[in-house]
Design a protein around this motif. Structure first.
Motif, short mmCIF file in Angstrom:
data_model
loop_
_atom_site.label_atom_id
_atom_site.label_comp_id
_atom_site.label_asym_id
_atom_site.label_seq_id
_atom_site.Cartn_x
_atom_site.Cartn_y
_atom_site.Cartn_z
N TYR A 262 -12.98 13.79 2.07
CA TYR A 262 -12.30 11.88 1.93
C TYR A 262 -12.38 11.02 3.19
O TYR A 262 -12.21 11.68 4.37
N ARG A 263 -12.79 10.34 3.03
CA ARG A 263 -12.38 9.39 3.87
C ARG A 263 -11.90 8.26 3.70
O ARG A 263 -11.17 7.96 2.48
N PHE A 264 -10.92 7.60 4.30
CA PHE A 264 -10.05 6.14 4.37
C PHE A 264 -9.51 5.54 5.08
O PHE A 264 -10.14 5.72 6.45
N ARG A 265 -9.53 3.96 4.70
CA ARG A 265 -9.42 2.54 5.91
C ARG A 265 -8.28 2.06 4.73
O ARG A 265 -8.36 1.66 3.89
N ARG A 266 -7.32 1.47 5.93
CA ARG A 266 -5.95 0.87 5.33
C ARG A 266 -6.64 -0.47 5.57
O ARG A 266 -7.60 -0.81 6.53
N TRP B 13 -4.73 1.89 1.04
CA TRP B 13 -5.09 2.93 2.12
C TRP B 13 -6.28 2.52 0.44
O TRP B 13 -6.31 3.42 -0.41
N VAL B 14 -7.59 2.26 1.10
CA VAL B 14 -9.13 2.78 0.26
C VAL B 14 -9.39 4.11 0.77
O VAL B 14 -9.34 4.78 1.71
N ALA C 224 -7.40 -4.00 -6.55
CA ALA C 224 -8.13 -3.61 -5.74
C ALA C 224 -9.26 -3.92 -6.40
O ALA C 224 -9.78 -4.92 -7.06
N ARG C 225 -10.56 -3.84 -5.32
CA ARG C 225 -12.47 -4.22 -5.72
C ARG C 225 -12.50 -3.57 -6.19
O ARG C 225 -12.58 -2.80 -6.60
N PRO C 226 -13.58 -4.23 -6.87
CA PRO C 226 -14.58 -3.64 -7.78
C PRO C 226 -15.20 -2.59 -7.70
O PRO C 226 -15.54 -2.34 -6.13
N GLY C 227 -15.25 -1.49 -7.76
CA GLY C 227 -15.82 -0.23 -7.47
C GLY C 227 -14.46 0.24 -6.37
O GLY C 227 -15.59 2.15 -5.36
N THR C 228 -14.23 0.28 -6.17
CA THR C 228 -12.90 0.48 -5.36
C THR C 228 -11.71 1.73 -5.86
O THR C 228 -11.28 0.92 -7.10
N VAL C 229 -11.25 2.82 -4.84
CA VAL C 229 -10.09 3.04 -5.58
C VAL C 229 -9.39 3.15 -3.80
O VAL C 229 -9.24 3.30 -2.76
N ASP D 60 -1.74 4.69 -2.17
CA ASP D 60 -0.03 4.22 -1.59
C ASP D 60 -0.69 4.99 -0.29
O ASP D 60 -1.35 6.66 -0.50
N SER D 61 0.91 5.20 0.49
CA SER D 61 0.76 5.34 1.53
C SER D 61 1.30 7.22 1.03
O SER D 61 0.89 8.64 2.47
#
Length: 339
Positions: free
Chosen positions: A315-319, A334-335, A281-286, A289-290
């Protein structure tokens, strides 16, 4: 205080007597005989508890040890401590209480040495006499409260005999911990870690989760639903993104599925996946899993969308592209972020 008690050995003897109720006057052979338990069984129990080894003729035990050995033997005869579960359970007791005891003794010693002009040995003995009985009662209360909570959770499980349960598992760890830790003096590093653990634990509990354990710069937690787990992780990343908040920058990973719950810990692929997602995960992100993504959408089927704004949901999701990590060659994370 007598001259003997003012010497370090005398202070230790006095403190030991306060804690054990009397001066040691029995050997391990005598304890075994009085309890009616074979010496080999007693030695195995003490070893699993993490107690130091004593020679057969060494006087190091009291009547409390006799009673404890009898109680342990009774539990085994009742079937509460089966041969299969005894070793693991007793080792957990020993490790948990050993760590707790080390911390409590260090704290008492620190307080005893902080009183100006006072004799540290006298202060330590006095604190032991005043604090330990209250601490013992408080620990018993905390234990019973946790028993009640665990019992309530168990009632909600369909098969109470199975260690396998469905949970959302989350990891949150500090971004840049290694580099930051190298620049902090020991005292400040301890304060920083304790501050992180304190805030993280509060956030987990406030959102209905349970802290499984703290692992250096990370916290492992579980929640009954993916929603609760996501709220926990997003609350931590929001705190970490606030420049005015001393809570460190963090990143998180969440997976949802079956886990093996054992002795307060959790195991299995779901736990491993949550840990792997955190590592990428990038800093500040969560990252989720699918399985968690599908559960949050209320749709067990596969989604081909690269982006799902879910306008009706929170929530919003980004694959993100599939990732390969140790043990898992094609994770599909997914973020997740707030809508």
């Amino acid at each position: 205080m007598s001259p003997d008690e003012q010497r370090p050995d005398g202070v230790l003897d006095a403190v030991e007597e306060l804690l054990l109720g009397e001066r040691p006057h029995l050997t391990r052979v005598q304890v075994s005989a009085q309890a009616g338990v074979p010496l080999a069984d007693a030695e195995e129990l003490w070893h699993q508890l993490g107690f130091p080894h004593h020679a057969d003729d060494e006087v190091a035990f009291t009547e409390a040890d006799v009673e404890a050995l009898r109680l342990a033997h009774d539990l085994m005869s009742f079937g509460i401590l089966s041969p299969e579960s005894r070793a693991a359970l007793v080792r957990t007791w020993g490790r948990s209480f050993a760590r707790l005891a080390d911390w409590q003794v260090a704290l008492l010693a620190q307080v005893a040495n902080s009183v100006p002009g006072a004799n540290p040995a006298e202060q330590l003995t006095m604190l032991t006499a005043e604090v330990m009985p209250r601490l013992e009662r408080l620990q018993s209360y905390v234990w019973r409260r946790h028993l009640a909570s665990a019992g309530n959770r168990l009632i909600a499980v369909e098969d109470v005999t199975s260690p396998v349960v469905s949970l959302a598992v989350g990891f949150v760890d500090i971004v840049g911990f290694t580099s930051r830790s190298k620049t902090l003096p020991d005292g400040e590093l301890v304060d920083w870690i304790e501050g992180f653990e304190d805030v993280a634990s509060s956030i987990v509990l406030d959102h209905g989760g349970r802290v499984v354990k703290n692992i250096g710069d990370a916290v492992l937690f579980v929640a009954d639903t993916p929603e609760d787990a996501v709220e926990i992780a997003l609350a931590m990343t929001a705190r970490g993104a606030d420049d005015d908040d001393p809570f460190p920058a963090v990143r998180g990973g969440i997976a949802y599925g079956e886990v093996i719950a054992r002795l307060g810990d959790v195991f299995g692929p779901t736990v491993n996946i949550a840990a792997r997602l955190t590592s990428v995960a990038r800093p500040g992100t969560v990252l989720i899993d699918s399985e968690a993504h599908a559960a949050l959408l209320g749709d067990p089927g596969e989604r081909d969308d690269d982006e799902d704004d879910a306008p009706e949901g929170p929530y919003r999701f980004r694959r993100v592209p599939r990732v390969s990590v140790k043990g898992y060659s094609r994770l599909e994370p997914w973020v997740v972020r707030r809508a």
